[in-house]
Write an enzyme that holds these catalytic residues in place. Structure first.
Site, PDB file in Angstrom:
ATOM      1  N   ASP A 100      42.572  86.424  59.418  1.00  0.00           N
ATOM      2  CA  ASP A 100      42.816  87.026  58.187  1.00  0.00           C
ATOM      3  C   ASP A 100      43.030  85.690  56.908  1.00  0.00           C
ATOM      4  O   ASP A 100      43.631  84.647  57.512  1.00  0.00           O
ATOM      5  CB  ASP A 100      44.099  87.554  58.221  1.00  0.00           C
ATOM      6  CG  ASP A 100      44.373  88.500  56.866  1.00  0.00           C
ATOM      7  OD1 ASP A 100      43.986  88.340  55.963  1.00  0.00           O
ATOM      8  OD2 ASP A 100      44.775  89.702  57.048  1.00  0.00           O
ATOM      9  N   GLU A 221      14.906  94.447  38.291  1.00  0.00           N
ATOM     10  CA  GLU A 221      14.729  94.776  39.803  1.00  0.00           C
ATOM     11  C   GLU A 221      14.597  96.322  40.180  1.00  0.00           C
ATOM     12  O   GLU A 221      15.090  97.082  39.647  1.00  0.00           O
ATOM     13  CB  GLU A 221      16.315  94.365  40.453  1.00  0.00           C
ATOM     14  CG  GLU A 221      16.470  92.922  40.326  1.00  0.00           C
ATOM     15  CD  GLU A 221      17.784  92.345  40.643  1.00  0.00           C
ATOM     16  OE1 GLU A 221      17.761  91.402  41.432  1.00  0.00           O
ATOM     17  OE2 GLU A 221      18.794  92.940  40.503  1.00  0.00           O
ATOM     18  N   ASP A 240      27.465  90.158  36.927  1.00  0.00           N
ATOM     19  CA  ASP A 240      26.741  89.995  38.044  1.00  0.00           C
ATOM     20  C   ASP A 240      25.572  88.818  37.909  1.00  0.00           C
ATOM     21  O   ASP A 240      25.310  87.993  38.231  1.00  0.00           O
ATOM     22  CB  ASP A 240      26.042  91.028  38.716  1.00  0.00           C
ATOM     23  CG  ASP A 240      25.152  90.822  39.937  1.00  0.00           C
ATOM     24  OD1 ASP A 240      25.894  90.140  40.836  1.00  0.00           O
ATOM     25  OD2 ASP A 240      24.250  91.613  40.254  1.00  0.00           O
ATOM     26  N   HIS A 245      23.304  83.849  35.606  1.00  0.00           N
ATOM     27  CA  HIS A 245      21.680  83.410  35.896  1.00  0.00           C
ATOM     28  C   HIS A 245      20.932  83.443  34.323  1.00  0.00           C
ATOM     29  O   HIS A 245      20.086  82.575  34.018  1.00  0.00           O
ATOM     30  CB  HIS A 245      20.990  84.783  36.728  1.00  0.00           C
ATOM     31  CG  HIS A 245      21.665  84.617  37.936  1.00  0.00           C
ATOM     32  ND1 HIS A 245      22.378  83.728  38.574  1.00  0.00           N
ATOM     33  CD2 HIS A 245      21.605  85.625  39.071  1.00  0.00           C
ATOM     34  CE1 HIS A 245      22.701  83.893  39.698  1.00  0.00           C
ATOM     35  NE2 HIS A 245      22.346  85.210  40.091  1.00  0.00           N
ATOM     36  N   LYS A 331      19.127  97.397  37.339  1.00  0.00           N
ATOM     37  CA  LYS A 331      18.713  97.563  38.709  1.00  0.00           C
ATOM     38  C   LYS A 331      17.761  98.901  38.587  1.00  0.00           C
ATOM     39  O   LYS A 331      18.102  99.624  37.573  1.00  0.00           O
ATOM     40  CB  LYS A 331      19.818  98.059  39.559  1.00  0.00           C
ATOM     41  CG  LYS A 331      21.038  96.800  39.885  1.00  0.00           C
ATOM     42  CD  LYS A 331      20.525  95.760  40.839  1.00  0.00           C
ATOM     43  CE  LYS A 331      21.517  94.797  41.035  1.00  0.00           C
ATOM     44  NZ  LYS A 331      21.079  93.578  41.971  1.00  0.00           N
TER      45      LYS A 331
END
Ligand code: BG6
Length: 483
Positions: A100, A221, A240, A245, A331
């Site tokens: 852990d 994507e 994200d 990016h 996406k």
């Protein structure tokens, strides 16, 4: 020809330039490790860039053998011929520590596994919510002395959390030993933007507001969230890929020339671009979610998280004032491609230019990397009319290309931070997107396989609409212009 990195190899103290003597991979049983990091390690061994122990850590109670099996499987999944000698060498370097991340015992085991290694590189390929406690435990367990820490994106969740994380890291490490990864900075095609702009002199006179009308970046994507429901729903498209990016691509397109005389030259110019971008106004954002997202594993049925974002920003600088920069990422779009379109202003004489579309297109992947210039030439024949044509430079020989993760991991192990995101840049990037995080704008549903919500069209109305990456093959066919 001098490598840009030479600037970083001089004038630094020895401890910082000494290569790491062990790599510790937190998140060794995770998706990123399997898809990207193990293949990168394998190629590093093949290229003789890795010969130190690699300690994989994850929560699961597993053995060295389990880890080796997973690495072998990951390399086989890549397809192609496997260099068995390199694979065997890599497997031989691997050790596993299970436990852990919240328990001191895990770090005591790690300390033991590190043995005589005195300059480890700790790679945190784990959920961002665990970064702080892992870093603190590393320090408490004496695993941080002379260490480097490599941190996956997203670095924080918003501006405030990025600032907190920077402060927590700086309490135990100097900035020179922190390596914030944005794998776009390690991509051949993205680095090529820098070279195309600054290794040629023909572009500079036109690379500004006087000749450039607009810039668009599309990161499309075709696939969805591929089983990463929990991660994705905590993140969303803006965190994200836009905050990192996409903004890095903007920086490479918009920055001033790095002097090349000192190690921080590129990072200094990146941060200047971010600071010239005003915080985004929600009215310049369209968010979408593909139909079916809410039924993905790990996604709550009332999720308001975007899987598509289109936005428009400006750069308030002498070079770019008034030039819209548009970003679209999502996406479940029609194709997978990342492309940049730089549209030049129309020449003044209609009788020669016709329907002019002077533009540069940079295809950043996946697969083919290309740069093309759409121009008009005389249509052959009696008539004095023009026709569109395209000059393209395509890099189809990929044999020498280095994968982004391989490049960046190698750089971090050697202590070269040039292609990593610096503290001030990460905070400046969050400052840009901070006002558009969360539910600041309505969330529109879109059909999988479409170009996102129709509402996104309005953002690009005055620049001739969004560029259609699917149309790229059509452009290369020379069609006669209307007389
Ligand atoms: C990652 C994102 O950082 O980049 C993913 O988390 C995205 O959602 C990926 O698919 C795209 O990277 P690449 O290299 O495949 O363009």
């Amino acid at each position: 020809m001098p490598d840009l990195r030479q600037a970083c190899a001089t004038g630094r103290n020895t401890e910082e330039t000494m290569p790491a003597d062990a790599l510790v991979l937190f998140g060794a049983m995770g998706d990123l490790a399997y898809k990207k990091i193990f293949p990168a390690l394998y190629h590093m061994v093949r290229h003789s860039h890795l010969d130190v122990p690699v300690i994989g850590i994850a929560r699961a109670a597993r053995t060295d053998e389990h880890l080796k099996e997973r690495v072998r499987d990951s390399i086989q999944q890549q397809g192609g011929d496997i260099d068995q000698e390199a694979l065997a060498k890599l497997l031989n370097l691997l050790r596993y520590v299970g436990g852990d991340y919240e328990k001191p015992g895990t770090f005591a085991l790690l300390k033991k596994a590190l043995g005589s290694a005195s300059r480890p590189a700790h790679y945190l390929a784990i959920p961002p919510s665990l970064f702080m406690s892992v870093v603190e435990s590393l320090a408490k367990s004496n695993c941080m002395k002379n260490a480097r820490v490599i941190i996956e994106k997203p670095f924080g969740h918003d501006l405030a959390s990025a600032q907190q994380l920077n402060a927590a890291l700086h309490a135990v490490l100097p900035e020179s030993r922190i390596f914030r990864i944005d794998h776009y900075l390690g991509k051949e095609a993205v680095l090529n933007l820098l070279f195309f702009r600054f290794a040629n002199s023909f572009l500079e006179p036109i690379w500004n507001r006087n000749y450039i009308e607009s810039v668009q970046i599309t990161m499309a994507e075709k696939f969805g969230i591929e089983g990463r429901g929990k991660f994705y729903d905590d993140t969303g498209a803006i965190r994200d890929v836009v905050e990192n990016h996409m903004l890095q691509v903007v920086a490479f397109l918009a920055m001033e020339a790095p002097t090349g005389l000192h190690c921080e030259a590129i990072r200094d110019e990146q941060v200047k671009v971010f600071r010239a971008i005003p915080p985004l106004d929600p009215k310049n954002l369209v968010r979408g979610q593909f139909k079916g997202y809410k039924t993905e594993k790990g996604v709550p049925s009332d999720s308001k998280v975007e899987t598509f974002a289109a936005l428009r920003l400006e750069i308030q600088s002498w070079r770019w004032s008034g030039v819209p920069f548009l970003i679209r990422a999502g996406k479940c779009l029609p194709i997978t491609t990342t492309e940049v379109l730089v549209k030049l202003r129309k020449p003044p004489l209609d009788n020669l230019a016709g329907e002019s579309t002077n533009q540069f297109r940079f295809r950043l992947g996946p697969g083919e990397i290309s740069i093309s210039l759409s121009a008009r030439v005389k249509h052959p024949g009696e008539e004095l009319v023009s026709k569109p044509t395209q000059l393209s430079a395509v890099e189809d020989d990929t044999t020498d290309q280095v994968d982004a993760y391989e490049r960046l991991l190698g750089d971090a192990m050697r202590g070269d931070a040039m292609l990593f995101v610096r503290e001030d840049a990460v905070e400046a990037a969050w400052a840009i997107v901070d006002p558009i995080l969360g539910n600041t704008t309505p969330l529109e549903e879109y059909e999988p396989g479409s170009w996102g919500p129709h509402e996104a069209v309005r953002l690009a109305d005055d620049v001739g609409g969004w560029h259609d990456p699917e149309g790229r093959k059509k452009d290369t066919v020379a069609a006669p212009a209307a007389a």
